[in-house]
Design an enzyme around this catalytic site. Sequence first.
Site, short mmCIF file in Angstrom:
data_model
loop_
_atom_site.label_atom_id
_atom_site.label_comp_id
_atom_site.label_asym_id
_atom_site.label_seq_id
_atom_site.Cartn_x
_atom_site.Cartn_y
_atom_site.Cartn_z
N ASP A 7 0.86 -1.18 0.00
CA ASP A 7 0.00 0.00 0.00
C ASP A 7 0.90 1.23 0.00
OD1 ASP A 7 -2.71 1.25 0.29
OD2 ASP A 7 -1.79 2.03 2.11
N GLU A 9 1.00 5.74 0.50
CA GLU A 9 0.37 7.01 0.85
C GLU A 9 1.02 8.09 -0.01
OE1 GLU A 9 -2.22 7.13 2.63
OE2 GLU A 9 -2.14 5.13 3.53
N GLU A 52 -5.74 18.33 2.87
CA GLU A 52 -6.69 17.23 2.73
C GLU A 52 -5.98 15.88 2.71
OE1 GLU A 52 -6.15 19.20 -1.38
OE2 GLU A 52 -6.35 19.79 0.73
N HIS A 150 -4.99 6.37 7.94
CA HIS A 150 -4.37 5.50 6.95
C HIS A 150 -2.87 5.45 7.19
CE1 HIS A 150 -7.70 5.03 3.88
NE2 HIS A 150 -8.21 5.87 4.76
N ASP A 155 -2.17 -0.68 6.56
CA ASP A 155 -3.16 -1.04 5.56
C ASP A 155 -2.73 -2.28 4.78
OD1 ASP A 155 -4.61 1.07 6.41
OD2 ASP A 155 -4.50 2.24 4.56
#
Length: 236
Positions: A7, A9, A52, A150, A155
């Site tokens: 995963d 980010e 965000e 997250h 994850d």
Amino acid sequence: MREIIFDTETTGLDPKTGDRMVEIGCIEMVGRVETGRSYHAYFNPDRDMPPEAERVHGLSAAFLATKPRFAQSADELLAFLGDAPLVAHNAGFDFGFLNNELELAGHAPISLDRMVDTVALARKKHPGAKLSLDALCTRYGIDRSHRVKHGALLDAELLAQVYVELTGGRQIGLGLAPADTAASVSTSDQPATNAPWHRPSAGKPRREPRPHVASPEELERHRAFVAGIQSAIWNN
């Protein structure tokens, strides 16, 4: 078969507009069983962190400014990935960012032939259902209470469990005694019969299999019982 569950980010949604990968987490599985090996790294994106995006993963520009750039860790990451299939949730997104970073660092992109998308697997297995990682964890009873934000490695760990469920369930990791254990048992210890042999517990003698054949007396009692049945259908 060796597989890597991973995963990422990022700073945003599209590497083509300048967004960068800031974290990657990878879990190694062999035969759909986690081996305990993992790879995890943060990267300095050399740009700001949109608010965000920071709200999603909690990684600030100040925190990432102290981390190495992707190019400095690319060889180490590629060595860990090897030539294994790469499993991700909405894998096109993660592959897009990973390959963008590899290209910026002067490496060849990873072939999409190696991509396994758990969203596609979930859509096929549960058509019409919610397909987010959270929703699949709920469906399969996987604890995600520690997932406040997250995080790539966290994850990936959750996705590894989801992937096992999507491809056969937790029983896939169960098996007979390990080969090395079986090999350590001398064949001379086994009985000279076709009955299954079970290694005795320490300090306990091995017991021969119990016979399950009726004795002559039991057979005679059975014949007498059957003969006493009136209006037996087999006599019609």
